[in-house]
Design a protein around this motif. Structure first.
Motif, PDB file in Angstrom:
ATOM      1  N   ALA A   1       7.193  -7.397   0.633  1.00 22.04           N
ATOM      2  CA  ALA A   1       7.203  -7.813  -0.772  1.00 22.04           C
ATOM      3  C   ALA A   1       7.636  -6.663  -1.671  1.00 22.04           C
ATOM      4  CB  ALA A   1       5.822  -8.310  -1.196  1.00 22.04           C
ATOM      5  N   SER A   2       7.446  -5.431  -1.203  1.00 25.28           N
ATOM      6  CA  SER A   2       7.808  -4.283  -2.040  1.00 25.28           C
ATOM      7  C   SER A   2       8.207  -3.101  -1.162  1.00 25.28           C
ATOM      8  CB  SER A   2       6.627  -3.883  -2.927  1.00 25.28           C
ATOM      9  OG  SER A   2       5.548  -3.458  -2.130  1.00 25.28           O
ATOM     10  N   LEU A   3       9.033  -2.241  -1.751  1.00 25.37           N
ATOM     11  CA  LEU A   3       9.389  -1.001  -1.068  1.00 25.37           C
ATOM     12  C   LEU A   3       9.761   0.055  -2.096  1.00 25.37           C
ATOM     13  CD1 LEU A   3      12.781  -0.757  -1.036  1.00 25.37           C
ATOM     14  CD2 LEU A   3      12.482  -2.577   0.620  1.00 25.37           C
ATOM     15  N   ALA A   4       9.584   1.291  -1.699  1.00 34.62           N
ATOM     16  CA  ALA A   4       9.923   2.425  -2.558  1.00 34.62           C
ATOM     17  C   ALA A   4      10.955   3.282  -1.833  1.00 34.62           C
ATOM     18  CB  ALA A   4       8.682   3.260  -2.856  1.00 34.62           C
ATOM     19  N   VAL A   5      11.987   3.691  -2.553  1.00 36.78           N
ATOM     20  CA  VAL A   5      12.986   4.598  -1.991  1.00 36.78           C
ATOM     21  C   VAL A   5      12.546   6.011  -2.357  1.00 36.78           C
ATOM     22  CG1 VAL A   5      15.422   5.233  -1.928  1.00 36.78           C
ATOM     23  CG2 VAL A   5      14.775   2.841  -2.260  1.00 36.78           C
ATOM     24  N   THR A   6      12.314   6.843  -1.335  1.00 41.05           N
ATOM     25  CA  THR A   6      11.775   8.181  -1.563  1.00 41.05           C
ATOM     26  C   THR A   6      12.831   9.276  -1.466  1.00 41.05           C
ATOM     27  OG1 THR A   6      11.136   8.324   0.768  1.00 41.05           O
ATOM     28  CG2 THR A   6       9.473   7.531  -0.771  1.00 41.05           C
ATOM     29  N   ASN A   7      14.060   8.910  -1.150  1.00 40.51           N
ATOM     30  CA  ASN A   7      15.167   9.863  -1.107  1.00 40.51           C
ATOM     31  C   ASN A   7      15.894   9.784  -2.444  1.00 40.51           C
ATOM     32  OD1 ASN A   7      18.050  10.577  -0.775  1.00 40.51           O
ATOM     33  ND2 ASN A   7      17.437  11.026   1.337  1.00 40.51           N
ATOM     34  N   GLU A   8      15.911  10.875  -3.204  1.00 38.57           N
ATOM     35  CA  GLU A   8      16.443  10.848  -4.570  1.00 38.57           C
ATOM     36  C   GLU A   8      17.904  10.417  -4.632  1.00 38.57           C
ATOM     37  OE1 GLU A   8      16.779  13.633  -8.579  1.00 38.57           O
ATOM     38  OE2 GLU A   8      16.117  14.547  -6.699  1.00 38.57           O
ATOM     39  N   GLY A   9      18.741  11.006  -3.805  1.00 34.92           N
ATOM     40  CA  GLY A   9      20.169  10.688  -3.844  1.00 34.92           C
ATOM     41  C   GLY A   9      20.445   9.232  -3.508  1.00 34.92           C
ATOM     42  N   LEU A  10      19.811   8.737  -2.453  1.00 32.42           N
ATOM     43  CA  LEU A  10      19.995   7.339  -2.071  1.00 32.42           C
ATOM     44  C   LEU A  10      19.432   6.401  -3.135  1.00 32.42           C
ATOM     45  CD1 LEU A  10      19.256   7.545   1.753  1.00 32.42           C
ATOM     46  CD2 LEU A  10      21.419   6.939   0.688  1.00 32.42           C
ATOM     47  N   ALA A  11      18.312   6.786  -3.756  1.00 27.03           N
ATOM     48  CA  ALA A  11      17.712   5.951  -4.803  1.00 27.03           C
ATOM     49  C   ALA A  11      18.678   5.784  -5.972  1.00 27.03           C
ATOM     50  CB  ALA A  11      16.396   6.564  -5.289  1.00 27.03           C
ATOM     51  N   HIS A  12      19.345   6.873  -6.367  1.00 36.03           N
ATOM     52  CA  HIS A  12      20.306   6.780  -7.474  1.00 36.03           C
ATOM     53  C   HIS A  12      21.497   5.898  -7.096  1.00 36.03           C
ATOM     54  CE1 HIS A  12      18.055   9.469  -9.954  1.00 36.03           C
ATOM     55  NE2 HIS A  12      18.231  10.525  -9.166  1.00 36.03           N
ATOM     56  N   SER A  13      21.973   6.030  -5.870  1.00 37.55           N
ATOM     57  CA  SER A  13      23.095   5.196  -5.406  1.00 37.55           C
ATOM     58  C   SER A  13      22.706   3.719  -5.384  1.00 37.55           C
ATOM     59  CB  SER A  13      23.533   5.602  -4.000  1.00 37.55           C
ATOM     60  OG  SER A  13      24.037   6.904  -3.999  1.00 37.55           O
ATOM     61  N   ILE A  14      21.520   3.433  -4.870  1.00 37.11           N
ATOM     62  CA  ILE A  14      21.053   2.049  -4.797  1.00 37.11           C
ATOM     63  C   ILE A  14      20.865   1.484  -6.200  1.00 37.11           C
ATOM     64  CG2 ILE A  14      19.129   0.561  -4.086  1.00 37.11           C
ATOM     65  CD1 ILE A  14      18.807   2.513  -1.656  1.00 37.11           C
TER      66      ILE A  14
ATOM     67  N   PHE B   1       0.826  -1.207   0.000  1.00 38.15           N
ATOM     68  CA  PHE B   1       0.000   0.000   0.000  1.00 38.15           C
ATOM     69  C   PHE B   1       0.865   1.264   0.000  1.00 38.15           C
ATOM     70  CE2 PHE B   1      -2.247   3.403   2.220  1.00 38.15           C
ATOM     71  CZ  PHE B   1      -3.355   3.537   1.407  1.00 38.15           C
ATOM     72  N   SER B   2       1.851   1.314   0.894  1.00 37.52           N
ATOM     73  CA  SER B   2       2.721   2.496   0.995  1.00 37.52           C
ATOM     74  C   SER B   2       3.563   2.682  -0.260  1.00 37.52           C
ATOM     75  CB  SER B   2       3.644   2.380   2.206  1.00 37.52           C
ATOM     76  OG  SER B   2       2.895   2.367   3.391  1.00 37.52           O
ATOM     77  N   THR B   3       4.031   1.575  -0.825  1.00 38.88           N
ATOM     78  CA  THR B   3       4.828   1.659  -2.051  1.00 38.88           C
ATOM     79  C   THR B   3       3.984   2.243  -3.177  1.00 38.88           C
ATOM     80  OG1 THR B   3       6.146  -0.253  -1.374  1.00 38.88           O
ATOM     81  CG2 THR B   3       6.206   0.337  -3.708  1.00 38.88           C
ATOM     82  N   GLU B   4       2.774   1.717  -3.332  1.00 33.70           N
ATOM     83  CA  GLU B   4       1.882   2.191  -4.395  1.00 33.70           C
ATOM     84  C   GLU B   4       1.545   3.668  -4.205  1.00 33.70           C
ATOM     85  OE1 GLU B   4      -2.511   1.139  -6.269  1.00 33.70           O
ATOM     86  OE2 GLU B   4      -1.439  -0.386  -5.114  1.00 33.70           O
ATOM     87  N   LYS B   5       1.270   4.070  -2.959  1.00 34.69           N
ATOM     88  CA  LYS B   5       0.943   5.472  -2.672  1.00 34.69           C
ATOM     89  C   LYS B   5       2.127   6.391  -3.003  1.00 34.69           C
ATOM     90  CE  LYS B   5      -1.172   8.264   1.004  1.00 34.69           C
ATOM     91  NZ  LYS B   5      -1.298   9.378   0.115  1.00 34.69           N
TER      92      LYS B   5
ATOM     93  N   ALA C   1       8.275   8.444  -5.077  1.00 31.83           N
ATOM     94  CA  ALA C   1       9.172   7.292  -5.230  1.00 31.83           C
ATOM     95  C   ALA C   1      10.177   7.535  -6.361  1.00 31.83           C
ATOM     96  CB  ALA C   1       8.365   6.040  -5.524  1.00 31.83           C
ATOM     97  N   TRP C   2      11.438   7.259  -6.067  1.00 36.02           N
ATOM     98  CA  TRP C   2      12.497   7.376  -7.072  1.00 36.02           C
ATOM     99  C   TRP C   2      12.963   6.005  -7.543  1.00 36.02           C
ATOM    100  CZ3 TRP C   2      13.719  11.884  -9.258  1.00 36.02           C
ATOM    101  CH2 TRP C   2      13.291  13.048  -8.611  1.00 36.02           C
ATOM    102  N   LEU C   3      12.617   4.978  -6.776  1.00 42.16           N
ATOM    103  CA  LEU C   3      13.038   3.617  -7.093  1.00 42.16           C
ATOM    104  C   LEU C   3      12.107   2.651  -6.364  1.00 42.16           C
ATOM    105  CD1 LEU C   3      15.229   1.567  -8.162  1.00 42.16           C
ATOM    106  CD2 LEU C   3      16.392   1.908  -5.994  1.00 42.16           C
ATOM    107  N   VAL C   4      11.696   1.588  -7.065  1.00 42.90           N
ATOM    108  CA  VAL C   4      10.855   0.564  -6.451  1.00 42.90           C
ATOM    109  C   VAL C   4      11.585  -0.770  -6.542  1.00 42.90           C
ATOM    110  CG1 VAL C   4       8.680  -0.739  -6.654  1.00 42.90           C
ATOM    111  CG2 VAL C   4       8.680   1.748  -6.925  1.00 42.90           C
TER     112      VAL C   4
END
Length: 106
Positions: free
Chosen positions: A82-95, A24-28, A35-38
């Motif tokens: 089962a799912s997660l979204a990275v909402t921090n742009e810089g960390l999402a790019h690094s990951i 639910f949180s990932t989809e929202k 979200a910058w990355l799922v």
């Protein structure tokens, strides 16, 4: 078990408050444009993987299938996820950079 840089980075992102976990949180997060990355667990159902693949394609958010539910949850300090979204742009790019390296070398 060898150290996994992707999972370690997810732990850092979670401690920084930059992860939304659970379907639910990932989809929202994706629909709200935060979200910058799922990341979807490899042992999530085919239906769940297809749902997130279709949604992230529509909203133009990169999505990767990586890890297992229990492992993803453990590294972000939760129960299985089962799912997660990275909402921090810089960390999402690094990951995402680490994911690309990991998935091409396996």
């Amino acid at each position: 078990m060898k150290p996994d840089k992707v999972l370690s980075m997810l732990g850092i992102a979670a401690k920084a408050g930059g992860v939304a976990s659970g379907e639910f949180s990932t989809e929202k997060s994706v629909k709200d444009g935060r979200a910058w990355l799922v990341i979807v667990a490899s042992d999530a159902s085919e239906n769940t993987q297809k749902h997130f693949r279709d949604m992230t394609t529509f909203y133009e958010v990169p999505m990767y299938v990586y890890g297992e539910k229990e492992t993803l949850g453990h590294f972000i300090g939760k129960e299985f996820r089962a799912s997660l979204a990275v909402t921090n742009e810089g960390l999402a790019h690094s990951i995402e950079d680490k994911l690309k390296l990991t998935l091409t070398t396996e």
